[in-house]
Scaffold this active site. Structure first.
Site, PDB file in Angstrom:
ATOM      1  N   LYS A 184       0.824  -1.222   0.000  1.00 39.23           N
ATOM      2  CA  LYS A 184       0.000   0.000   0.000  1.00 39.23           C
ATOM      3  C   LYS A 184       0.850   1.261   0.000  1.00 39.23           C
ATOM      4  O   LYS A 184       0.465   2.265  -0.592  1.00 39.23           O
ATOM      5  CB  LYS A 184      -0.964   0.006   1.193  1.00 39.23           C
ATOM      6  N   LYS A 239      -4.645 -10.160  -7.006  1.00 39.38           N
ATOM      7  CA  LYS A 239      -5.840 -10.280  -6.165  1.00 39.38           C
ATOM      8  C   LYS A 239      -6.956  -9.353  -6.663  1.00 39.38           C
ATOM      9  O   LYS A 239      -6.665  -8.242  -7.101  1.00 39.38           O
ATOM     10  CB  LYS A 239      -5.425  -9.871  -4.745  1.00 39.38           C
ATOM     11  N   LYS A 293     -10.419  -3.596  -4.429  1.00 38.21           N
ATOM     12  CA  LYS A 293     -11.202  -2.364  -4.586  1.00 38.21           C
ATOM     13  C   LYS A 293     -10.401  -1.305  -5.318  1.00 38.21           C
ATOM     14  O   LYS A 293     -10.962  -0.400  -5.922  1.00 38.21           O
ATOM     15  CB  LYS A 293     -11.533  -1.790  -3.199  1.00 38.21           C
TER      16      LYS A 293
HETATM   17  P1  TYM Z   1     -10.713  -5.490   3.638  1.00 40.35           P
HETATM   18  O1  TYM Z   1     -11.718  -4.424   3.847  1.00 40.35           O
HETATM   19  O2  TYM Z   1      -9.587  -5.231   2.689  1.00 40.35           O
HETATM   20  O3  TYM Z   1     -11.412  -6.823   3.168  1.00 40.35           O
HETATM   21  C1  TYM Z   1     -12.508  -7.359   3.884  1.00 40.35           C
HETATM   22  C2  TYM Z   1     -12.467  -8.875   3.857  1.00 40.35           C
HETATM   23  O4  TYM Z   1     -12.478  -9.334   2.509  1.00 40.35           O
HETATM   24  C3  TYM Z   1     -11.404 -10.239   2.299  1.00 40.35           C
HETATM   25  N1  TYM Z   1     -10.928 -10.088   0.916  1.00 40.35           N
HETATM   26  C4  TYM Z   1     -10.811 -11.106   0.052  1.00 40.35           C
HETATM   27  N2  TYM Z   1     -11.074 -12.416   0.172  1.00 40.35           N
HETATM   28  C5  TYM Z   1     -10.864 -13.191  -0.908  1.00 40.35           C
HETATM   29  N3  TYM Z   1     -10.408 -12.714  -2.108  1.00 40.35           N
HETATM   30  C6  TYM Z   1     -10.130 -11.410  -2.268  1.00 40.35           C
HETATM   31  N4  TYM Z   1      -9.713 -10.940  -3.435  1.00 40.35           N
HETATM   32  C7  TYM Z   1     -10.333 -10.535  -1.155  1.00 40.35           C
HETATM   33  N5  TYM Z   1     -10.175  -9.193  -0.969  1.00 40.35           N
HETATM   34  C8  TYM Z   1     -10.530  -8.936   0.307  1.00 40.35           C
HETATM   35  C9  TYM Z   1     -10.347  -9.815   3.306  1.00 40.35           C
HETATM   36  O5  TYM Z   1      -9.440 -10.861   3.580  1.00 40.35           O
HETATM   37  C10 TYM Z   1     -11.201  -9.442   4.495  1.00 40.35           C
HETATM   38  O6  TYM Z   1     -11.536 -10.596   5.238  1.00 40.35           O
HETATM   39  N6  TYM Z   1      -7.800  -5.221   7.697  1.00 40.35           N
HETATM   40  C11 TYM Z   1      -9.052  -5.733   7.185  1.00 40.35           C
HETATM   41  C12 TYM Z   1     -10.276  -5.275   7.935  1.00 40.35           C
HETATM   42  C13 TYM Z   1     -10.212  -5.440   9.408  1.00 40.35           C
HETATM   43  C14 TYM Z   1     -10.425  -6.651  10.124  1.00 40.35           C
HETATM   44  C15 TYM Z   1     -10.278  -6.303  11.501  1.00 40.35           C
HETATM   45  C16 TYM Z   1     -10.749  -7.957   9.733  1.00 40.35           C
HETATM   46  C17 TYM Z   1      -9.941  -4.476  10.325  1.00 40.35           C
HETATM   47  N7  TYM Z   1      -9.994  -4.974  11.589  1.00 40.35           N
HETATM   48  C18 TYM Z   1     -10.423  -7.271  12.481  1.00 40.35           C
HETATM   49  C19 TYM Z   1     -10.875  -8.907  10.745  1.00 40.35           C
HETATM   50  C20 TYM Z   1     -10.715  -8.575  12.101  1.00 40.35           C
HETATM   51  C21 TYM Z   1      -9.206  -5.278   5.756  1.00 40.35           C
HETATM   52  O7  TYM Z   1      -8.650  -4.287   5.333  1.00 40.35           O
HETATM   53  O8  TYM Z   1     -10.116  -5.971   5.041  1.00 40.35           O
END
Ligand code: TYM
Length: 359
Positions: A116, A220, A223
């Site tokens: 990032k 991957k 967004k």
């Molecule tokens: P974020 O917002 O990037 O993504 C949310 C969830 O979606 C999953 N994900 C994917 N799974 C499969 N294939 C993909 N291409 C893909 N892109 C995203 C992510 O693995 C995630 O589960 N840091 C985290 C958010 C967060 C969080 C937490 C999660 C903050 N605090 C505490 C669990 C527990 C994040 O940025 O997810």
């Protein structure tokens, strides 16, 4: 407490469009957990300002939209706590303490920060660097034991365990003295007998832990990809879904009959995984049905399945976001329930650390 209460915590950032990866890798997998243990699902808005501050109105709208997506996907506010992170102050308070637990070296290893921040590391916010500490705080403010996420969060969950372990060790005597520890369920020489924070289990499983871009099977689905054709957004209508699947990159060969045959065919592997996850089945079962067929036959079937599964959700999301009062009421109630769990945890943590309480 004689043992940690099983509890699920997970979250999604309200940035940009929610896509199929978020749904299949995370949200859809949360739904059945609601009937197995207490569940907390958070819209992590404090995380959404780490890369850069979004337009304020867009952040507000995206927070409601992610909440709508949770509900449309089947997260039931009667069974789960749904709230937005910034409403429960304990997250940022605990994150500060974890800033003082985690080591620079640990955070320097985080691949997501490197990705990032890119080449301009010096110009990245301190918040982006410390982001995994806030994520650990999200989870441990509820002493959550299980975290269902996609594969890209694995390293952050390992860091969460490292933070919990160091805190438990550094304050072992104090935790025992105060009588607020829980016997370590899996005794080991690296940990004290009594723990305050559990060592959280990552739940990363199934055919969709890493959904890839539709334009490049080695990247991957994300967004932030500039090409909208690379992802299926949860707000896409049936025509857009069909078009994106039609245009998805593939190779010229027919589908194999065995999973082994997907090796070195990232695009084929990805589309078969998406089909399996949408159908609630496995890659093996999908290849049993489609092995030997060309993409010209498989893509329309995938497209029909995606529309069948996603359209009702898209419609429900639209209905929910038309009137903000229902969503806001759910978030308000959720924030109150979340606070009721996190407040006593932070009270304990302040005591453990030795902060003087005069109020
Ligand atoms: P974020 O917002 O990037 O993504 C949310 C969830 O979606 C999953 N994900 C994917 N799974 C499969 N294939 C993909 N291409 C893909 N892109 C995203 C992510 O693995 C995630 O589960 N840091 C985290 C958010 C967060 C969080 C937490 C999660 C903050 N605090 C505490 C669990 C527990 C994040 O940025 O997810």
């Amino acid at each position: 407490m004689t043992e940690f209460q099983p509890r699920v915590f997970s979250g999604v950032q309200p940035t940009g469009n929610l896509h199929l990866g978020n749904y299949l890798g995370a949200v859809s997998r949360w739904v059945p957990l609601q009937d197995q243990m207490p569940t907390i699902f958070c819209v992590v808005d404090s995380h959404a300002i780490t890369a850069s501050f979004p337009n304020p109105q867009e952040l507000t709208d995206a927070t409601r939209e992610v909440t709508a997506a949770y509900m449309a996907a089947g997260i039931d506010p009667k069974k789960s706590i749904i709230f937005n992170q910034s409403q429960v102050r304990e997250h940022t308070e605990l994150a500060w303490i974890f800033n003082c637990v985690a080591r620079m070296g640990w955070l320097n290893r985080m691949t997501q920060f490197k990705e990032k921040a890119g080449k301009n590391k010096e110009n990245a916010s301190v918040g982006l660097f410390a982001y995994p500490n806030l994520m650990a705080a999200d989870i441990l403010a509820y002493r959550a034991t299980h975290v269902p996420v996609g594969d890209d969060q694995k390293q952050h969950l390992e860091l969460t365990r490292d933070i919990a372990a160091k805190f438990n060790n550094d304050f072992a005597e104090r935790i025992t003295e105060l009588g607020i520890g829980v016997p370590n369920p899996t005794p080991s020489p690296e940990l004290p007998e009594n723990l305050y924070f559990p060592l959280t289990e990552p739940m990363i499983a199934g055919p969709a832990t890493r959904i890839m871009s539709l334009r490049d099977g080695t990247k991957k689905m994300s967004k932030s990809d500039p090409s909208d054709l690379s992802r299926i957004n949860l707000k896409d209508d049936a025509d857009a879904i069909a078009k994106k699947i039609r245009k998805a990159k593939t190779d010229p060969d027919a589908l194999p009959s065995e999973v082994d045959g997907l090796k070195d065919r990232p695009e084929a592997d990805n589309l078969v995984g998406i089909y399996a996850a949408l159908a609630g089945s496995t890659k093996e079962a999908v290849l049993k049905d489609f092995g030997g067929q060309q993409f010209s036959a498989f893509k329309p079937a995938l497209s029909d399945l995606a529309v069948e599964k996603l359209s009702p959700m898209t419609n429900e999301m639209r209905r929910l976001t038309e009137d903000t009062s229902e969503i806001d009421a759910v978030l308000k109630d959720g924030a109150e329930q979340a606070s009721a769990i996190a407040e006593p945890v932070l009270k304990d943590v302040r005591k453990i650390v030795g902060f003087l309480d005069v109020r």
